[in-house]
Scaffold this motif. Sequence first.
Motif, PDB file in Angstrom:
ATOM      1  N   ARG A   4       0.824  -1.211   0.000  1.00 56.29           N
ATOM      2  CA  ARG A   4       0.000   0.000   0.000  1.00 56.29           C
ATOM      3  C   ARG A   4       0.862   1.267   0.000  1.00 56.29           C
ATOM      4  NH1 ARG A   4      -4.497  -1.184   4.543  1.00 56.29           N
ATOM      5  NH2 ARG A   4      -4.935   1.032   4.157  1.00 56.29           N
ATOM      6  N   VAL A   5       1.973   1.237   0.720  1.00 58.12           N
ATOM      7  CA  VAL A   5       2.885   2.390   0.700  1.00 58.12           C
ATOM      8  C   VAL A   5       3.475   2.548  -0.696  1.00 58.12           C
ATOM      9  CG1 VAL A   5       5.052   3.310   1.608  1.00 58.12           C
ATOM     10  CG2 VAL A   5       3.396   2.256   3.169  1.00 58.12           C
ATOM     11  N   ARG A   6       3.860   1.444  -1.301  1.00 66.19           N
ATOM     12  CA  ARG A   6       4.432   1.500  -2.652  1.00 66.19           C
ATOM     13  C   ARG A   6       3.409   1.985  -3.680  1.00 66.19           C
ATOM     14  NH1 ARG A   6       7.506  -3.566  -0.948  1.00 66.19           N
ATOM     15  NH2 ARG A   6       9.691  -2.884  -1.021  1.00 66.19           N
ATOM     16  N   ALA A   7       2.133   1.722  -3.413  1.00 64.16           N
ATOM     17  CA  ALA A   7       1.078   2.159  -4.341  1.00 64.16           C
ATOM     18  C   ALA A   7       0.768   3.642  -4.208  1.00 64.16           C
ATOM     19  CB  ALA A   7      -0.182   1.334  -4.103  1.00 64.16           C
ATOM     20  N   GLY A   8       1.386   4.309  -3.234  1.00 61.67           N
ATOM     21  CA  GLY A   8       1.192   5.742  -3.076  1.00 61.67           C
ATOM     22  C   GLY A   8       0.078   6.140  -2.134  1.00 61.67           C
ATOM     23  N   GLU A   9      -0.475   5.175  -1.388  1.00 60.37           N
ATOM     24  CA  GLU A   9      -1.503   5.518  -0.407  1.00 60.37           C
ATOM     25  C   GLU A   9      -0.892   6.471   0.624  1.00 60.37           C
ATOM     26  OE1 GLU A   9      -4.735   3.197   2.433  1.00 60.37           O
ATOM     27  OE2 GLU A   9      -3.716   2.124   0.809  1.00 60.37           O
ATOM     28  N   ARG A  10      -1.644   7.464   1.032  1.00 58.45           N
ATOM     29  CA  ARG A  10      -1.088   8.529   1.866  1.00 58.45           C
ATOM     30  C   ARG A  10      -1.061   8.126   3.349  1.00 58.45           C
ATOM     31  NH1 ARG A  10      -0.471  13.352  -0.723  1.00 58.45           N
ATOM     32  NH2 ARG A  10      -0.328  14.442   1.263  1.00 58.45           N
ATOM     33  N   PHE A  11       0.148   8.100   3.893  1.00 56.32           N
ATOM     34  CA  PHE A  11       0.369   7.914   5.324  1.00 56.32           C
ATOM     35  C   PHE A  11       1.486   8.862   5.745  1.00 56.32           C
ATOM     36  CE2 PHE A  11      -1.014   3.668   3.860  1.00 56.32           C
ATOM     37  CZ  PHE A  11      -2.109   3.473   4.698  1.00 56.32           C
ATOM     38  N   ASP A  12       1.503   9.184   7.040  1.00 56.57           N
ATOM     39  CA  ASP A  12       2.598  10.003   7.559  1.00 56.57           C
ATOM     40  C   ASP A  12       3.786   9.149   7.990  1.00 56.57           C
ATOM     41  OD1 ASP A  12       1.276  12.590   7.333  1.00 56.57           O
ATOM     42  OD2 ASP A  12      -0.046  11.870   8.932  1.00 56.57           O
ATOM     43  N   VAL A  13       3.513   7.981   8.570  1.00 54.43           N
ATOM     44  CA  VAL A  13       4.591   7.099   9.007  1.00 54.43           C
ATOM     45  C   VAL A  13       4.304   5.671   8.554  1.00 54.43           C
ATOM     46  CG1 VAL A  13       5.203   8.490  11.030  1.00 54.43           C
ATOM     47  CG2 VAL A  13       3.551   6.628  11.268  1.00 54.43           C
ATOM     48  N   VAL A  14       5.373   4.911   8.359  1.00 51.12           N
ATOM     49  CA  VAL A  14       5.269   3.487   8.079  1.00 51.12           C
ATOM     50  C   VAL A  14       6.206   2.771   9.045  1.00 51.12           C
ATOM     51  CG1 VAL A  14       6.978   3.689   6.196  1.00 51.12           C
ATOM     52  CG2 VAL A  14       5.513   1.656   6.376  1.00 51.12           C
ATOM     53  N   ILE A  15       5.729   1.674   9.649  1.00 44.48           N
ATOM     54  CA  ILE A  15       6.513   0.929  10.636  1.00 44.48           C
ATOM     55  C   ILE A  15       6.494  -0.547  10.241  1.00 44.48           C
ATOM     56  CG2 ILE A  15       6.701   0.273  13.073  1.00 44.48           C
ATOM     57  CD1 ILE A  15       5.141   3.009  13.581  1.00 44.48           C
ATOM     58  N   LEU A  16       7.666  -1.034   9.827  1.00 40.59           N
ATOM     59  CA  LEU A  16       7.806  -2.409   9.348  1.00 40.59           C
ATOM     60  C   LEU A  16       9.194  -2.921   9.716  1.00 40.59           C
ATOM     61  CD1 LEU A  16       6.185  -1.943   5.806  1.00 40.59           C
ATOM     62  CD2 LEU A  16       5.205  -3.246   7.715  1.00 40.59           C
ATOM     63  N   ALA A  17       9.490  -4.166   9.340  1.00 38.27           N
ATOM     64  CA  ALA A  17      10.832  -4.701   9.569  1.00 38.27           C
ATOM     65  C   ALA A  17      11.867  -3.763   8.941  1.00 38.27           C
ATOM     66  CB  ALA A  17      10.942  -6.100   8.978  1.00 38.27           C
ATOM     67  N   SER A  18      13.006  -3.633   9.589  1.00 41.71           N
ATOM     68  CA  SER A  18      13.987  -2.623   9.192  1.00 41.71           C
ATOM     69  C   SER A  18      14.445  -2.779   7.740  1.00 41.71           C
ATOM     70  CB  SER A  18      15.194  -2.671  10.126  1.00 41.71           C
ATOM     71  OG  SER A  18      15.776  -3.963  10.123  1.00 41.71           O
ATOM     72  N   ASN A  19      14.587  -4.021   7.265  1.00 42.75           N
ATOM     73  CA  ASN A  19      15.030  -4.197   5.872  1.00 42.75           C
ATOM     74  C   ASN A  19      13.983  -3.703   4.876  1.00 42.75           C
ATOM     75  OD1 ASN A  19      13.435  -6.555   6.668  1.00 42.75           O
ATOM     76  ND2 ASN A  19      13.993  -7.438   4.688  1.00 42.75           N
ATOM     77  N   VAL A  20      12.705  -3.825   5.240  1.00 45.19           N
ATOM     78  CA  VAL A  20      11.639  -3.330   4.357  1.00 45.19           C
ATOM     79  C   VAL A  20      11.629  -1.804   4.362  1.00 45.19           C
ATOM     80  CG1 VAL A  20       9.172  -3.381   3.854  1.00 45.19           C
ATOM     81  CG2 VAL A  20      10.298  -5.423   4.762  1.00 45.19           C
ATOM     82  N   ILE A  21      11.837  -1.211   5.530  1.00 45.13           N
ATOM     83  CA  ILE A  21      11.931   0.251   5.604  1.00 45.13           C
ATOM     84  C   ILE A  21      13.067   0.749   4.719  1.00 45.13           C
ATOM     85  CG2 ILE A  21      12.471   2.206   7.111  1.00 45.13           C
ATOM     86  CD1 ILE A  21       9.636   1.163   7.486  1.00 45.13           C
ATOM     87  N   ASP A  22      14.211   0.072   4.769  1.00 45.93           N
ATOM     88  CA  ASP A  22      15.340   0.474   3.917  1.00 45.93           C
ATOM     89  C   ASP A  22      14.975   0.390   2.442  1.00 45.93           C
ATOM     90  OD1 ASP A  22      16.934   0.978   6.094  1.00 45.93           O
ATOM     91  OD2 ASP A  22      17.968  -0.958   6.041  1.00 45.93           O
ATOM     92  N   GLN A  23      14.229  -0.645   2.070  1.00 46.61           N
ATOM     93  CA  GLN A  23      13.793  -0.784   0.674  1.00 46.61           C
ATOM     94  C   GLN A  23      12.867   0.360   0.282  1.00 46.61           C
ATOM     95  OE1 GLN A  23      11.976  -4.647   0.510  1.00 46.61           O
ATOM     96  NE2 GLN A  23      13.879  -5.725   1.003  1.00 46.61           N
ATOM     97  N   LEU A  24      11.937   0.711   1.159  1.00 45.67           N
ATOM     98  CA  LEU A  24      10.992   1.788   0.861  1.00 45.67           C
ATOM     99  C   LEU A  24      11.709   3.129   0.719  1.00 45.67           C
ATOM    100  CD1 LEU A  24       8.040   0.804   3.233  1.00 45.67           C
ATOM    101  CD2 LEU A  24       8.129   0.563   0.741  1.00 45.67           C
ATOM    102  N   ILE A  25      12.741   3.344   1.532  1.00 46.73           N
ATOM    103  CA  ILE A  25      13.535   4.572   1.408  1.00 46.73           C
ATOM    104  C   ILE A  25      14.284   4.574   0.079  1.00 46.73           C
ATOM    105  CG2 ILE A  25      15.523   5.821   2.341  1.00 46.73           C
ATOM    106  CD1 ILE A  25      14.579   4.917   5.151  1.00 46.73           C
TER     107      ILE A  25
END
Length: 229
Positions: free
Chosen positions: A44-65
């Motif tokens: 959903r974050v990758r699809a551009g859905e609007r959120f202020d924060v995302v909290i996931l496993a650290s490796n996924v956060i690095d990928q999203l960044i």
Amino acid sequence: MTPVTGISSMATRQVLADMTSAYEGDTGASVAIESVGGVDAAKRVRAGERFDVVILASNVIDQLIAEGHALPGSRIDLVRSGVAIAVRAGAPHPDIGSENAVRDAVRRARSVSCSTGPSGDYLAKLFERWGIADEIASRLVKPAPGIPVGKLMAEGSVELGFQQLSELMFLPGIEVVGPLPPAIQHVTTFSGAACATSSRADEARRLLAFMASAKTADVKRRNGMETAA
């Protein structure tokens, strides 16, 4: 008051609820975090859905960044979470005191379930390393994303379950046997970041900084997690 919005995996649902409640009490701000399956949250974050924060496993956060979906420099490590083993309430507790004992318990179980998140990925590799993946394949039950392994055990459809302790410890109808022994324990670091779609990045950073602070250490322990700092 418009809330700061976020999305997370189910593994951190309760600890985030407790931490956001404390943050709201401290600041008067409003926070709304939705917890879903980790794979769905990232999608959903990758699809551009609007959120202020995302909290996931650290490796996924690095990928999203890296992909431009979360802001560079905004990652904050929040909690560390280990894997536990559970059975249906009233069922015998298997010996899980050593790696060999856990392997034997898995081989004896009529059905086994692991999550679809980081702990499930780790256990799949562990079963491969033990050489039992093919042996137990027909008895391995994969829950749908966002469905706790404990729910399947409570319903009686799974005999032995593995998941983050935080996702097992408060569920009715099951009993936590204990954590994986140290030799095979797997700890996941869950991190937060400000989303690229947010127009309130400063507020998102303040919320994440509070969650990472010493003020939340007791909340994390009560939820079966450790502070990541």
